[in-house]
Design a protein around this motif. Structure first.
Motif, mmCIF file in Angstrom:
data_model
loop_
_atom_site.group_PDB
_atom_site.id
_atom_site.type_symbol
_atom_site.label_atom_id
_atom_site.label_comp_id
_atom_site.label_asym_id
_atom_site.label_seq_id
_atom_site.Cartn_x
_atom_site.Cartn_y
_atom_site.Cartn_z
ATOM 1 N N GLU A 102 0.821 -1.215 0.000
ATOM 2 C CA GLU A 102 0.000 0.000 0.000
ATOM 3 C C GLU A 102 0.853 1.263 0.000
ATOM 4 O O GLU A 102 0.454 2.288 -0.565
ATOM 5 C CB GLU A 102 -0.917 0.011 1.225
ATOM 6 C CG GLU A 102 -2.017 -1.032 1.184
ATOM 7 C CD GLU A 102 -2.830 -1.071 2.478
ATOM 8 O OE1 GLU A 102 -4.011 -1.468 2.410
ATOM 9 O OE2 GLU A 102 -2.275 -0.713 3.549
ATOM 10 N N SER A 103 2.036 1.196 0.610
ATOM 11 C CA SER A 103 2.850 2.406 0.791
ATOM 12 C C SER A 103 3.330 3.005 -0.520
ATOM 13 O O SER A 103 3.598 4.205 -0.589
ATOM 14 C CB SER A 103 4.050 2.082 1.686
ATOM 15 O OG SER A 103 4.949 1.196 1.026
ATOM 16 N N VAL A 104 3.458 2.186 -1.565
ATOM 17 C CA VAL A 104 3.978 2.697 -2.837
ATOM 18 C C VAL A 104 2.869 3.106 -3.804
ATOM 19 O O VAL A 104 3.152 3.597 -4.902
ATOM 20 C CB VAL A 104 4.892 1.661 -3.514
ATOM 21 C CG1 VAL A 104 6.096 1.366 -2.644
ATOM 22 C CG2 VAL A 104 4.128 0.374 -3.828
ATOM 23 N N GLU A 109 0.586 5.843 -8.836
ATOM 24 C CA GLU A 109 -0.536 6.593 -9.393
ATOM 25 C C GLU A 109 -0.064 7.855 -10.122
ATOM 26 O O GLU A 109 -0.580 8.206 -11.187
ATOM 27 C CB GLU A 109 -1.515 6.981 -8.282
ATOM 28 C CG GLU A 109 -2.272 5.808 -7.667
ATOM 29 C CD GLU A 109 -3.306 5.222 -8.611
ATOM 30 O OE1 GLU A 109 -3.641 5.860 -9.613
ATOM 31 O OE2 GLU A 109 -3.780 4.104 -8.325
ATOM 32 N N ARG A 110 0.925 8.552 -9.549
ATOM 33 C CA ARG A 110 1.324 9.835 -10.132
ATOM 34 C C ARG A 110 2.395 9.719 -11.212
ATOM 35 O O ARG A 110 2.600 10.648 -11.998
ATOM 36 C CB ARG A 110 1.815 10.788 -9.042
ATOM 37 C CG ARG A 110 3.144 10.432 -8.387
ATOM 38 C CD ARG A 110 3.580 11.535 -7.433
ATOM 39 N NE ARG A 110 4.844 11.256 -6.788
ATOM 40 C CZ ARG A 110 4.975 10.676 -5.603
ATOM 41 N NH1 ARG A 110 3.884 10.310 -4.926
ATOM 42 N NH2 ARG A 110 6.176 10.470 -5.068
ATOM 43 N N THR A 111 3.084 8.590 -11.276
ATOM 44 C CA THR A 111 4.130 8.428 -12.285
ATOM 45 C C THR A 111 3.525 8.258 -13.669
ATOM 46 O O THR A 111 2.558 7.528 -13.855
ATOM 47 C CB THR A 111 5.014 7.210 -11.943
ATOM 48 O OG1 THR A 111 5.648 7.424 -10.679
ATOM 49 C CG2 THR A 111 6.080 6.993 -13.003
ATOM 50 N N VAL A 164 -3.658 -0.055 -17.476
ATOM 51 C CA VAL A 164 -4.721 0.160 -18.454
ATOM 52 C C VAL A 164 -5.510 1.442 -18.208
ATOM 53 O O VAL A 164 -6.353 1.813 -19.022
ATOM 54 C CB VAL A 164 -5.696 -1.042 -18.468
ATOM 55 C CG1 VAL A 164 -4.986 -2.279 -18.999
ATOM 56 C CG2 VAL A 164 -6.268 -1.311 -17.083
ATOM 57 N N GLU A 165 -5.251 2.103 -17.074
ATOM 58 C CA GLU A 165 -5.966 3.336 -16.762
ATOM 59 C C GLU A 165 -4.998 4.513 -16.726
ATOM 60 O O GLU A 165 -3.860 4.373 -16.297
ATOM 61 C CB GLU A 165 -6.657 3.221 -15.385
ATOM 62 C CG GLU A 165 -7.738 2.172 -15.317
ATOM 63 C CD GLU A 165 -8.362 2.093 -13.922
ATOM 64 O OE1 GLU A 165 -7.955 2.884 -13.046
ATOM 65 O OE2 GLU A 165 -9.242 1.241 -13.718
ATOM 66 N N GLY A 166 -5.463 5.661 -17.183
ATOM 67 C CA GLY A 166 -4.641 6.860 -17.091
ATOM 68 C C GLY A 166 -3.583 6.923 -18.176
ATOM 69 O O GLY A 166 -3.471 6.047 -19.043
ATOM 70 N N PHE A 224 15.877 -2.529 -10.559
ATOM 71 C CA PHE A 224 15.548 -1.151 -10.196
ATOM 72 C C PHE A 224 14.349 -0.650 -10.996
ATOM 73 O O PHE A 224 14.013 -1.183 -12.056
ATOM 74 C CB PHE A 224 16.748 -0.224 -10.411
ATOM 75 C CG PHE A 224 17.250 -0.138 -11.838
ATOM 76 C CD1 PHE A 224 16.729 0.787 -12.736
ATOM 77 C CD2 PHE A 224 18.271 -0.980 -12.284
ATOM 78 C CE1 PHE A 224 17.186 0.868 -14.041
ATOM 79 C CE2 PHE A 224 18.742 -0.906 -13.594
ATOM 80 C CZ PHE A 224 18.199 0.021 -14.473
ATOM 81 N N TRP A 225 13.716 0.379 -10.441
ATOM 82 C CA TRP A 225 12.615 1.088 -11.092
ATOM 83 C C TRP A 225 12.991 2.557 -11.210
ATOM 84 O O TRP A 225 13.534 3.137 -10.265
ATOM 85 C CB TRP A 225 11.337 0.983 -10.264
ATOM 86 C CG TRP A 225 10.647 -0.351 -10.317
ATOM 87 C CD1 TRP A 225 10.997 -1.483 -9.656
ATOM 88 C CD2 TRP A 225 9.471 -0.669 -11.070
ATOM 89 N NE1 TRP A 225 10.119 -2.493 -9.945
ATOM 90 C CE2 TRP A 225 9.167 -2.018 -10.811
ATOM 91 C CE3 TRP A 225 8.655 0.063 -11.928
ATOM 92 C CZ2 TRP A 225 8.074 -2.663 -11.384
ATOM 93 C CZ3 TRP A 225 7.556 -0.577 -12.498
ATOM 94 C CH2 TRP A 225 7.281 -1.929 -12.225
ATOM 95 N N ILE A 226 12.679 3.160 -12.341
ATOM 96 C CA ILE A 226 12.836 4.603 -12.521
ATOM 97 C C ILE A 226 11.435 5.187 -12.694
ATOM 98 O O ILE A 226 10.705 4.797 -13.612
ATOM 99 C CB ILE A 226 13.695 4.953 -13.744
ATOM 100 C CG1 ILE A 226 15.036 4.208 -13.700
ATOM 101 C CG2 ILE A 226 13.928 6.461 -13.822
ATOM 102 C CD1 ILE A 226 15.897 4.423 -14.934
ATOM 103 N N PHE A 227 11.065 6.094 -11.821
ATOM 104 C CA PHE A 227 9.739 6.720 -11.838
ATOM 105 C C PHE A 227 9.880 8.132 -12.411
ATOM 106 O O PHE A 227 10.404 9.023 -11.741
ATOM 107 C CB PHE A 227 9.152 6.765 -10.436
ATOM 108 C CG PHE A 227 8.952 5.398 -9.827
ATOM 109 C CD1 PHE A 227 7.755 4.715 -9.990
ATOM 110 C CD2 PHE A 227 9.961 4.784 -9.098
ATOM 111 C CE1 PHE A 227 7.567 3.450 -9.439
ATOM 112 C CE2 PHE A 227 9.781 3.529 -8.540
ATOM 113 C CZ PHE A 227 8.581 2.859 -8.714
ATOM 114 N N ASP A 228 9.404 8.302 -13.663
ATOM 115 C CA ASP A 228 9.630 9.550 -14.398
ATOM 116 C C ASP A 228 11.118 9.872 -14.287
ATOM 117 O O ASP A 228 11.951 9.006 -14.480
ATOM 118 C CB ASP A 228 8.749 10.675 -13.849
ATOM 119 C CG ASP A 228 7.269 10.453 -14.164
ATOM 120 O OD1 ASP A 228 6.987 9.905 -15.240
ATOM 121 O OD2 ASP A 228 6.411 10.807 -13.342
ATOM 122 N N ASP A 229 11.447 11.124 -14.006
ATOM 123 C CA ASP A 229 12.835 11.488 -13.686
ATOM 124 C C ASP A 229 12.904 11.942 -12.235
ATOM 125 O O ASP A 229 13.781 12.722 -11.854
ATOM 126 C CB ASP A 229 13.324 12.601 -14.614
ATOM 127 C CG ASP A 229 13.471 12.119 -16.047
ATOM 128 O OD1 ASP A 229 14.038 11.016 -16.239
ATOM 129 O OD2 ASP A 229 13.010 12.810 -16.978
#
Length: 285
Positions: A102-104, A109-111, A164-166, A224-229
């Protein structure tokens, strides 16, 4: 690419460098500052060289005696960033795996642009429920965690709606070895690989498989994961590392591009995955 532990040390050193600059600009020696603060005479040197992490109270005292009170809040924020870079699994998971999942959620959602690489497991967003369950059951047993597997699996499956959303895009790289690693048995692995065949055709997902090659240029690295920049998260054996400095994000982005150049995509990737499914079928007989 530097090791994740060196990234934490570099951040501590950067904070120490800032504090040293403030001290020098105030015209104080390290010994003089320690005397004013009532500290051991080696404490200033240890903080400035990244060997000791200061407390918020230490920073407040430092700024008080160097006439830099206006920088206290910013320096304490930098300290919290350093402290938050690495979180041990036992701290994250002491109340169970559901809370970790849940914490992530807000970050996912915003990435808008996701880039993920893994050499151990299929990344979470592309996992089936059975595959996730097998992994989390193993994790819970190994670390002696509370049994909330059902809830944790449900949260991770719910998170997959971002596929599939957003307005999100996903570039995912996996090592071919993942296709042959055993997680949950033949049935679970077969279902998982078939799911990858399906996901590889989705318009929002670019799935690359790095095949076995004798002439490989870049070796496998930590997942690793890259979320936007905005940030990079790295999964280690001992904990979870979060990197937010632009220079380090750029280094992981460069590594991702290099690994991506070695991958196969589309129909070629599906051939590799199908071959792994066939190998599983032979193994299951």
């Amino acid at each position: 690419m530097p090791s994740p532990s060196s990234s934490v040390q570099a951040a501590k050193q950067a904070l120490g460098d800032r504090l040293r600059e403030i001290r020098v600009n105030a015209g104080l020696t390290g010994r003089h500052l320690a005397l004013l603060a009532g500290w051991d005479r080696t404490k200033v040197s240890k903080i400035e060289h990244g060997r000791t992490t200061p407390t918020p109270a230490d920073i407040q005292t430092w700024c008080q005696y160097t006439s830099a009170a206006n920088q206290t809040a910013d320096l304490i924020a930098s300290l919290h960033a350093v402290e938050g870079m690495f979180i041990e699994w036992r701290r994250m998971e002491h109340t169970g795996l559901k809370r970790v999942q849940e914490s992530v959620a807000p970050l996912f959602e915003r990435t808008k642009r996701f880039r993920a690489y893994d050499s151990w497991l299929v990344p979470g967003l592309l996992q089936t429920a059975a595959y996730t369950r097998a992994i989390l059951q193993s994790t819970a047993a190994r670390r002696g965690l509370p049994d909330d597997i059902d809830d944790a699996v449900a949260v991770r499956m719910q998170r997959q709606r971002v596929l599939v959303e957003g307005d999100h895009t996903f570039a995912v790289l996996i090592e071919a070895a993942i296709l042959h690693n055993g997680n949950g048995g033949v049935r679970t692995m077969t279902e998982q690989l078939r799911h990858l065949l399906t996901v590889s055709k989705w318009p929002s997902v670019s799935l690359g498989v790095i095949p076995f090659r004798p002439d490989r240029v870049l070796r496998p690295v930590e997942g690793f994961w890259i979320f936007d920049d905005e940030r990079v998260t790295v999964e280690l054996v001992s904990g979870w590392l979060t990197l937010t400095q632009p220079k380090e994000i750029a280094m992981y982005a460069q590594a991702f591009d290099g690994l991506a150049a070695q991958a196969v995509y589309g129909s070629e990737a599906r051939v590799v995955i199908t071959s792994a499914i066939q190998a599983l079928a032979r193994r299951g007989k």
